[in-house]
Write an enzyme that holds these catalytic residues in place. Structure first.
Site, mmCIF file in Angstrom:
data_model
loop_
_atom_site.group_PDB
_atom_site.id
_atom_site.type_symbol
_atom_site.label_atom_id
_atom_site.label_comp_id
_atom_site.label_asym_id
_atom_site.label_seq_id
_atom_site.Cartn_x
_atom_site.Cartn_y
_atom_site.Cartn_z
ATOM 1 C CE LYS A 174 -1.989 3.188 1.761
ATOM 2 N NZ LYS A 174 -1.849 4.536 1.142
ATOM 3 C CD GLU A 249 12.750 1.991 11.444
ATOM 4 O OE1 GLU A 249 12.938 3.142 11.867
ATOM 5 O OE2 GLU A 249 13.239 0.989 11.982
ATOM 6 C CB CYS A 283 12.826 9.567 8.097
ATOM 7 S SG CYS A 283 13.823 8.457 7.115
ATOM 8 C CD GLU A 384 8.837 13.622 11.774
ATOM 9 O OE1 GLU A 384 7.693 13.145 11.862
ATOM 10 O OE2 GLU A 384 9.788 13.011 11.255
HETATM 11 P P1 NAP Z 1 1.835 8.780 7.149
HETATM 12 O O1 NAP Z 1 0.818 9.824 6.982
HETATM 13 O O2 NAP Z 1 1.892 8.055 8.438
HETATM 14 O O3 NAP Z 1 1.579 7.738 5.953
HETATM 15 C C1 NAP Z 1 2.411 6.620 5.762
HETATM 16 C C2 NAP Z 1 1.615 5.554 5.046
HETATM 17 O O4 NAP Z 1 0.571 5.103 5.907
HETATM 18 C C3 NAP Z 1 0.919 6.048 3.780
HETATM 19 O O5 NAP Z 1 0.915 5.013 2.830
HETATM 20 C C4 NAP Z 1 -0.482 6.328 4.269
HETATM 21 O O6 NAP Z 1 -1.476 6.292 3.267
HETATM 22 C C5 NAP Z 1 -0.655 5.166 5.210
HETATM 23 N N1 NAP Z 1 -1.761 5.313 6.154
HETATM 24 C C6 NAP Z 1 -2.413 6.438 6.535
HETATM 25 N N2 NAP Z 1 -3.386 6.110 7.415
HETATM 26 C C7 NAP Z 1 -3.336 4.769 7.571
HETATM 27 C C8 NAP Z 1 -4.061 3.839 8.346
HETATM 28 N N3 NAP Z 1 -5.056 4.213 9.144
HETATM 29 N N4 NAP Z 1 -3.733 2.533 8.254
HETATM 30 C C9 NAP Z 1 -2.737 2.121 7.463
HETATM 31 N N5 NAP Z 1 -2.001 2.954 6.707
HETATM 32 C C10 NAP Z 1 -2.293 4.265 6.773
HETATM 33 O O7 NAP Z 1 3.307 9.331 6.856
HETATM 34 P P2 NAP Z 1 3.794 10.177 5.600
HETATM 35 O O8 NAP Z 1 3.234 11.544 5.739
HETATM 36 O O9 NAP Z 1 3.551 9.422 4.352
HETATM 37 O O10 NAP Z 1 5.368 10.213 5.822
HETATM 38 C C11 NAP Z 1 6.006 11.124 6.654
HETATM 39 C C12 NAP Z 1 6.371 10.479 7.977
HETATM 40 O O11 NAP Z 1 7.118 9.309 7.716
HETATM 41 C C13 NAP Z 1 7.270 11.335 8.844
HETATM 42 O O12 NAP Z 1 6.834 11.246 10.175
HETATM 43 C C14 NAP Z 1 8.648 10.687 8.695
HETATM 44 O O13 NAP Z 1 9.516 10.880 9.780
HETATM 45 C C15 NAP Z 1 8.260 9.260 8.547
HETATM 46 N N6 NAP Z 1 9.314 8.499 7.896
HETATM 47 C C16 NAP Z 1 10.080 7.691 8.664
HETATM 48 C C17 NAP Z 1 11.094 6.950 8.101
HETATM 49 C C18 NAP Z 1 11.929 6.040 8.928
HETATM 50 O O14 NAP Z 1 12.632 5.201 8.383
HETATM 51 N N7 NAP Z 1 11.875 6.146 10.241
HETATM 52 C C19 NAP Z 1 11.323 7.026 6.726
HETATM 53 C C20 NAP Z 1 10.526 7.885 5.961
HETATM 54 C C21 NAP Z 1 9.513 8.603 6.559
HETATM 55 P P3 NAP Z 1 -1.991 7.678 2.606
HETATM 56 O O15 NAP Z 1 -0.816 8.246 1.911
HETATM 57 O O16 NAP Z 1 -3.058 7.217 1.685
HETATM 58 O O17 NAP Z 1 -2.477 8.525 3.732
#
Ligand code: NAP
Length: 482
Positions: A174, A249, A283, A384
């Site tokens: 996904k 992560e 990240c 963050e």
């Molecule tokens: P996000 O909003 O949490 O979304 C991540 C993924 O989860 C997307 O595919 C999103 O789909 C999906 N998602 C949303 N709601 C969900 C639910 N209820 N159940 C299952 N999946 C769901 O994060 P983002 O905005 O894409 O990414 C930014 C964040 O990622 C930041 O906090 C960053 O620090 C973190 N990050 C961490 C790492 C690491 O390795 N630690 C690496 C990269 C990024 P949709 O797009 O359709 O909402």
């Protein structure tokens, strides 16, 4: 120009026909990069069922043969290298050189794990007993759900797909709705490489709508998630109800400590690179520079001067250093935090505004922004932001800097700029983070070593490198009398 429709991939078929959603270029929102089939809960259930049905044959295939399919997929992506880089810049906004670097990394990851197909090490140890042979073989888990973010839209899907597949699992991917094309291209390459039907499934669409269906899918055995703490923590709760294996992560608030003995010029470059490149949306980006008192004023002045030279704009144009924020919501978050920063720390030393006017009006551009004299309990030092906003903090000495660096709930990446070996090793052992760099930017890791954080940033085994196998496989232990 007609806009291409990208379908979901379930049981070896491209399926669509229902609703679609738009993938728009954040540097020019007039441009639709693609229309994606909006997956439903039923699609997720079908994808998981197909993955369940495909699992036994895929798990039984010799691992080197699975590896050959990963090599083929890597070759297919390599032939489209230029196209894939440009597509990533158009969907995510990062500059073309950064996007190409990420595509190269995704290709390398497929090859790296393709090679693991010839190794997949188990364990063999001597028994205490006579004529007893004892060993542990590695076995796959079954169907694994992979949920990925938009900021590394090719590398992160690759570093989950490749170890999952080489270990013999089947998957439902996904992708993030803001940038689904780059991972769609990996799935396309795996399809063209001849991965059997049902082994890889791709369902795009709103995570809020599909997430529950994914954790509820009966065949699912594990979930690997990268994204925000909020969603990761929710997923953890849901997955735990079914005792699914889970790997998370999540967010960070990464520090770079700058000591007075650092190579000054390199330290400035490293902090600017880590804080602002990729629009601060890595990240592992630095969001706190913790600078020793003796060089604090001089360092802030140099940081500001260097930051003023950065060019913001459409990442497809040569000479651009920083692209846009990914979307309107992320831009709003960044601008909100800039307002919070102004109240907490006063006017920023540089930046602080959305960029508008010529070349900017159709995108989500924001100036790289530096706040100085930030103190530990300010929100811009603790939360963050995930944008090009740097909080500079003053430390009395190394010990004070390390204490400040550790005084947060996150523990993803951290960096030190110093030429003092003892201080560097004190940092290596004392810093509470999973990824450390020394005299390098805090961001910019490779794929051959374990990747992941500590504290609230992560949960479960590490990703990448040989460590990735630990999440995607289990051991079967055998005691054999001969
Ligand atoms: P996000 O909003 O949490 O979304 C991540 C993924 O989860 C997307 O595919 C999103 O789909 C999906 N998602 C949303 N709601 C969900 C639910 N209820 N159940 C299952 N999946 C769901 O994060 P983002 O905005 O894409 O990414 C930014 C964040 O990622 C930041 O906090 C960053 O620090 C973190 N990050 C961490 C790492 C690491 O390795 N630690 C690496 C990269 C990024 P949709 O797009 O359709 O909402």
């Amino acid at each position: 120009m007609s806009v291409q429709n990208y379908k979901n991939y379930i049981n070896g078929e491209w399926v669509g026909g229902g609703k679609t959603f738009e993938n728009r270029n954040p540097a020019n929102t007039d441009e639709i990069v693609g229309l994606f089939s909006k997956g439903t809960a039923q699609d997720v259930a079908d994808a998981a069922a197909a993955a369940g049905a495909a699992f036994p044959a895929w798990a039984a295939m010799p691992a080197p043969a699975r590896g050959n399919l990963l090599y083929k997929a890597a070759d297919i992506m390599d032939r489209k290298f230029e196209q894939l880089g440009a597509e990533m810049t158009r969907e995510e906004g990062k500059t073309l050189p950064e996007a190409k670097g990420e595509v190269r990394r995704a290709i390398n990851i497929l090859r790296y794990f393709g090679g693991e197909g010839s190794r997949l090490p188990g364990m063999l140890v001597p028994s205490e007993r006579d004529r007893v042979h004892m060993f542990a073989i590695r076995k796959p888990l079954g169907v694994v759900g992979l949920v990925t973010p938009w900021n590394f839209p090719s590398a992160i899907p690759a570093w989950k797909l490749a170890p999952a597949l080489i270990c013999g699992n089947t998957v439902v991917l996904k992708p993030a709705s803001a940038a689904p094309l780059s991972s769609w291209r990996i799935v396309e390459a795996l399809h063209e490489a001849g991965v059997p039907k049902g082994v890889v499934n791709f369902v795009a669409g709103s995570g809020g709508e599909l997430g529950q269906a994914l954790v509820d899918a009966k065949p699912l055995k594990a979930v690997s998630f990268t994204g925000s703490c909020e969603i990761g923590n929710w997923l953890h709760g849901e997955a735990s109800k079914r005792r699914l294996r889970i790997q998370l992560e999540m967010g960070g608030k990464n520090p770079t400590i700058v000591l007075a003995d650092a190579d000054f010029g390199s330290a400035v470059e490293n902090v600017v690179n880590a804080s602002f490149f990729s629009t601060g949306q890595k990240c592992t980006a630095t969001s706190r520079a913790i600078v020793e008192d003796a060089i604090y004023d001089k360092f802030v002045a140099a940081l500001v001067e260097r930051t003023k030279k950065l060019k913001v704009g459409d990442g497809m144009q040569p000479g651009i250093d920083i692209g846009p924020a990914i979307d309107e919501a992320q831009l709003a978050t960044v601008l909100d935090y800039i307002e919070i920063g102004k109240k907490e720390a006063g006017a920023p030393k540089v930046g602080g505004n959305r960029l508008i006017g010529d070349g900017f009006s159709k995108g989500y551009f924001v100036e790289p922004t530096i706040f100085s004299d930030v103190t530990e309990n300010m929100r811009i030092a603790q939360e963050e932001i995930f944008g090009p906003v740097l909080a500079v903090m003053r430390a009395k000495d190394f010990n004070d800097a390390l204490r400040i660096a550790n005084n947060i709930p996150f523990g993803l990446s951290a960096s030190i700029q110093s030429t003092n070996l003892s201080r560097v090793f004190d940092f290596v052992y004392g810093m509470e983070a999973g990824l450390l760099t020394v005299n390098l930017p805090s961001a910019g890791v490779e794929y051959q070593l374990p990747f992941g954080g500590s504290k609230d940033s992560s949960f479960g085994p590490k990703e990448q490198g040989p460590a990735a196998m630990e999440f995607y496989s289990d051991y079967k232990t055998v005691y054999l009398k001969y």
